[in-house]
Design a protein around this motif. Structure first.
Motif, PDB file in Angstrom:
ATOM      1  N   ARG A  95       0.819  -1.217   0.000  1.00 11.21           N
ATOM      2  CA  ARG A  95       0.000   0.000   0.000  1.00 11.21           C
ATOM      3  C   ARG A  95       0.853   1.266   0.000  1.00 11.21           C
ATOM      4  O   ARG A  95       0.309   2.376  -0.074  1.00 11.21           O
ATOM      5  CB  ARG A  95      -0.938  -0.023   1.213  1.00 11.21           C
ATOM      6  N   PHE A  96       2.163   1.108   0.083  1.00 13.76           N
ATOM      7  CA  PHE A  96       3.041   2.268  -0.006  1.00 13.76           C
ATOM      8  C   PHE A  96       2.902   2.858  -1.412  1.00 13.76           C
ATOM      9  O   PHE A  96       2.927   2.130  -2.402  1.00 13.76           O
ATOM     10  CB  PHE A  96       4.491   1.852   0.248  1.00 13.76           C
ATOM     11  N   PRO A  97       2.738   4.169  -1.539  1.00 13.07           N
ATOM     12  CA  PRO A  97       2.469   4.757  -2.871  1.00 13.07           C
ATOM     13  C   PRO A  97       3.671   4.657  -3.806  1.00 13.07           C
ATOM     14  O   PRO A  97       4.820   4.551  -3.364  1.00 13.07           O
ATOM     15  CB  PRO A  97       2.153   6.213  -2.552  1.00 13.07           C
ATOM     16  N   ASN A  98       3.383   4.706  -5.094  1.00  9.40           N
ATOM     17  CA  ASN A  98       4.445   4.725  -6.102  1.00  9.40           C
ATOM     18  C   ASN A  98       5.294   5.979  -5.945  1.00  9.40           C
ATOM     19  O   ASN A  98       4.786   7.070  -5.670  1.00  9.40           O
ATOM     20  CB  ASN A  98       3.845   4.667  -7.508  1.00  9.40           C
ATOM     21  N   VAL A  99       6.600   5.792  -6.145  1.00 12.55           N
ATOM     22  CA  VAL A  99       7.576   6.868  -5.945  1.00 12.55           C
ATOM     23  C   VAL A  99       8.358   7.070  -7.240  1.00 12.55           C
ATOM     24  O   VAL A  99       8.804   6.093  -7.860  1.00 12.55           O
ATOM     25  CB  VAL A  99       8.560   6.514  -4.808  1.00 12.55           C
ATOM     26  N   THR A 100       8.549   8.301  -7.624  1.00 12.71           N
ATOM     27  CA  THR A 100       9.333   8.602  -8.823  1.00 12.71           C
ATOM     28  C   THR A 100      10.738   9.070  -8.447  1.00 12.71           C
ATOM     29  O   THR A 100      11.017   9.415  -7.295  1.00 12.71           O
ATOM     30  CB  THR A 100       8.662   9.704  -9.664  1.00 12.71           C
ATOM     31  N   ILE A 101      11.594   9.103  -9.436  1.00 15.44           N
ATOM     32  CA  ILE A 101      12.917   9.710  -9.249  1.00 15.44           C
ATOM     33  C   ILE A 101      12.758  11.172  -8.845  1.00 15.44           C
ATOM     34  O   ILE A 101      13.483  11.666  -7.959  1.00 15.44           O
ATOM     35  CB  ILE A 101      13.743   9.598 -10.547  1.00 15.44           C
ATOM     36  N   LEU A 102      11.814  11.866  -9.442  1.00 11.64           N
ATOM     37  CA  LEU A 102      11.568  13.262  -9.102  1.00 11.64           C
ATOM     38  C   LEU A 102      11.171  13.414  -7.642  1.00 11.64           C
ATOM     39  O   LEU A 102      11.586  14.363  -6.971  1.00 11.64           O
ATOM     40  CB  LEU A 102      10.498  13.857 -10.016  1.00 11.64           C
ATOM     41  N   ASP A 103      10.370  12.486  -7.118  1.00 10.42           N
ATOM     42  CA  ASP A 103      10.012  12.522  -5.697  1.00 10.42           C
ATOM     43  C   ASP A 103      11.263  12.470  -4.829  1.00 10.42           C
ATOM     44  O   ASP A 103      11.388  13.217  -3.849  1.00 10.42           O
ATOM     45  CB  ASP A 103       9.107  11.348  -5.334  1.00 10.42           C
ATOM     46  N   ASN A 104      12.186  11.571  -5.163  1.00 14.75           N
ATOM     47  CA  ASN A 104      13.430  11.457  -4.407  1.00 14.75           C
ATOM     48  C   ASN A 104      14.208  12.761  -4.439  1.00 14.75           C
ATOM     49  O   ASN A 104      14.698  13.244  -3.411  1.00 14.75           O
ATOM     50  CB  ASN A 104      14.289  10.327  -4.980  1.00 14.75           C
ATOM     51  N   VAL A 105      14.324  13.342  -5.621  1.00 18.55           N
ATOM     52  CA  VAL A 105      15.116  14.560  -5.774  1.00 18.55           C
ATOM     53  C   VAL A 105      14.442  15.746  -5.082  1.00 18.55           C
ATOM     54  O   VAL A 105      15.124  16.592  -4.481  1.00 18.55           O
ATOM     55  CB  VAL A 105      15.366  14.840  -7.268  1.00 18.55           C
ATOM     56  N   THR A 106      13.124  15.808  -5.121  1.00 19.83           N
ATOM     57  CA  THR A 106      12.407  16.871  -4.414  1.00 19.83           C
ATOM     58  C   THR A 106      12.689  16.812  -2.921  1.00 19.83           C
ATOM     59  O   THR A 106      12.934  17.843  -2.279  1.00 19.83           O
ATOM     60  CB  THR A 106      10.900  16.751  -4.673  1.00 19.83           C
ATOM     61  N   ALA A 107      12.673  15.611  -2.356  1.00 21.95           N
ATOM     62  CA  ALA A 107      12.975  15.446  -0.931  1.00 21.95           C
ATOM     63  C   ALA A 107      14.430  15.809  -0.634  1.00 21.95           C
ATOM     64  O   ALA A 107      14.732  16.472   0.369  1.00 21.95           O
ATOM     65  CB  ALA A 107      12.687  14.014  -0.503  1.00 21.95           C
ATOM     66  N   GLN A 108      15.328  15.393  -1.506  1.00 22.40           N
ATOM     67  CA  GLN A 108      16.745  15.706  -1.321  1.00 22.40           C
ATOM     68  C   GLN A 108      16.993  17.212  -1.392  1.00 22.40           C
ATOM     69  O   GLN A 108      17.826  17.755  -0.654  1.00 22.40           O
ATOM     70  CB  GLN A 108      17.577  14.975  -2.370  1.00 22.40           C
ATOM     71  N   HIS A 109      16.272  17.888  -2.273  1.00 18.03           N
ATOM     72  CA  HIS A 109      16.409  19.342  -2.394  1.00 18.03           C
ATOM     73  C   HIS A 109      16.034  20.013  -1.081  1.00 18.03           C
ATOM     74  O   HIS A 109      16.696  20.983  -0.653  1.00 18.03           O
ATOM     75  CB  HIS A 109      15.525  19.849  -3.535  1.00 18.03           C
ATOM     76  N   ARG A 110      15.016  19.521  -0.430  1.00 16.98           N
ATOM     77  CA  ARG A 110      14.642  20.077   0.869  1.00 16.98           C
ATOM     78  C   ARG A 110      15.743  19.844   1.898  1.00 16.98           C
ATOM     79  O   ARG A 110      16.053  20.737   2.697  1.00 16.98           O
ATOM     80  CB  ARG A 110      13.324  19.471   1.338  1.00 16.98           C
ATOM     81  N   LEU A 111      16.328  18.659   1.893  1.00 14.40           N
ATOM     82  CA  LEU A 111      17.439  18.378   2.804  1.00 14.40           C
ATOM     83  C   LEU A 111      18.591  19.345   2.560  1.00 14.40           C
ATOM     84  O   LEU A 111      19.135  19.940   3.507  1.00 14.40           O
ATOM     85  CB  LEU A 111      17.920  16.931   2.612  1.00 14.40           C
ATOM     86  N   ILE A 112      18.958  19.509   1.293  1.00 16.43           N
ATOM     87  CA  ILE A 112      20.103  20.336   0.935  1.00 16.43           C
ATOM     88  C   ILE A 112      19.873  21.799   1.296  1.00 16.43           C
ATOM     89  O   ILE A 112      20.762  22.467   1.844  1.00 16.43           O
ATOM     90  CB  ILE A 112      20.397  20.204  -0.576  1.00 16.43           C
ATOM     91  N   THR A 113      18.687  22.309   0.994  1.00 21.27           N
ATOM     92  CA  THR A 113      18.424  23.740   1.180  1.00 21.27           C
ATOM     93  C   THR A 113      17.941  24.071   2.588  1.00 21.27           C
ATOM     94  O   THR A 113      18.415  25.035   3.200  1.00 21.27           O
ATOM     95  CB  THR A 113      17.398  24.236   0.155  1.00 21.27           C
TER      96      THR A 113
END
Length: 335
Positions: A95-113
């Protein structure tokens, strides 16, 4: 594992739906410079965690921690960042939702910034699915990415690659113990079949023809499959693997908002100084695929990693390939 940190994302919108209390696991190496100019982002690959990237990180290595601050974010679905195996109901398991590469990068961008306050990355690099994330970074945040190095990966997943991924999925789900993802015990038969399929693709025909597995201490081919490949995935959560397969299967920088599925236009938009490092005998991402990508980029070059280790030439296993990749990264960082 406790050798990593957690960045709390709160409610996070994946492609397949929003999940509360999402976590991004990461590890850092080295020290961030006062002007924050020495940051390198090095995302993980399929079924790997940050430890799989450490062959390139450290004093006197290509990503020298006496000079660079290396951030390794763990991909969603790898069991450390939010995944089917560690997310509470009702978003657990299948039931975990589908995840895209863009989802990963969006989360990483928040970590970085948000967490580090970094506005410019000296280098974004990664192998395999890490390369896909690197391409996505250079597409989504061109002003932040100074250099890009794609190691044994691609800007998008080819049709032939999708056939391979469907074979992996079929091997896992064909086991009756899989129970549509609601298994009480791991589907061990499916995981064994999965590991055998992967072994046939991750290494080249020449690797097997020359019996390189014997140099690794395995007397027979069967010993190699059962002694090395089966244990790698024996205790891996099948739903985690399936989540990452979906992410891999749907990787394409052309799907970035604003490009309407045009991968060529997305490649042309990348401003980072780039080097593509495909494996000479890689069956997943052959050099021809990266030659095509480089031909549509503004400031990129192709440098084929030599050897017969196939896709695994990008993982530090073959000394010749490892030295070649390390030198290529040093050269890129020196420019």
């Amino acid at each position: 594992m406790t050798d990593h940190e957690i960045f709390e994302l709160g409610d996070f919108a994946f492609a397949g739906g929003t999940v509360p209390d999402v976590e991004l696991a990461y590890r850092t190496y080295g020290e961030l410079a006062a002007d924050k100019s020495n940051a390198v982002l090095f995302p993980t690959w399929f079924a790997g965690t940050h430890t799989a990237n450490e062959w390139l990180i450290g004093p006197d290595k290509a990503l020298d921690t006496s000079r660079y601050f290396v951030i390794v974010p763990n991909m969603f679905g790898n069991g450390l960042s939010s995944s089917p195996s560690n997310t509470p109901a009702p978003y657990d398991r299948g039931r975990f939702p589908n995840v895209t590469i863009l989802d990963n990068v969006t989360a990483q961008h928040r970590l970085i910034t948000e967490h580090f306050g970094i506005t410019r990355l000296a280098l974004v690099t990664g192998a395999s699915m890490g390369a896909a994330q690197s391409y996505q970074w250079a597409t989504s945040y061109p002003d932040m990415v100074q250099r890009l190095a794609s190691i044994t990966g691609s800007s998008h997943t080819s049709p032939h690659n999708r056939v391979f991924l469907d074979g992996l999925r079929s091997a896992l789900t064909a086991d009756s113990a899989f129970a549509d993802g609601d298994y009480s015990e791991l589907p061990h038969r499916g995981l064994r079949a999965f590991s055998h399929v992967l072994a046939g693709w991750a290494l080249s025909q020449a690797f097997y023809w020359e019996r390189v597995y014997e140099r690794l201490g395995f007397a027979t081919l069967d010993d190699f499959l059962t002694g090395l490949w089966e244990p790698i995935f024996a205790n891996t959560d099948a739903n985690d693997l399936l989540s990452q397969i979906w992410t891999w299967e749907h990787a394409d920088i052309g799907l970035t908002p604003g490009f309407d599925g045009d991968t060529i236009a997305a490649l042309a938009s990348i401003t980072a100084e780039a080097v593509a490092l495909p494996g000479e005998r890689d069956l997943y991402f052959p050099p021809e695929d990266e030659a095509w990508a480089v031909g549509h980029m503004r400031n990129a070059k192709l440098s084929v990693v030599p050897g017969i280790w196939g896709h695994l030439s990008g993982g530090g296993h073959d000394p010749e390939a490892a030295a070649f990749i390390g030198n290529a990264l040093r050269e890129l960082l020196a420019r």
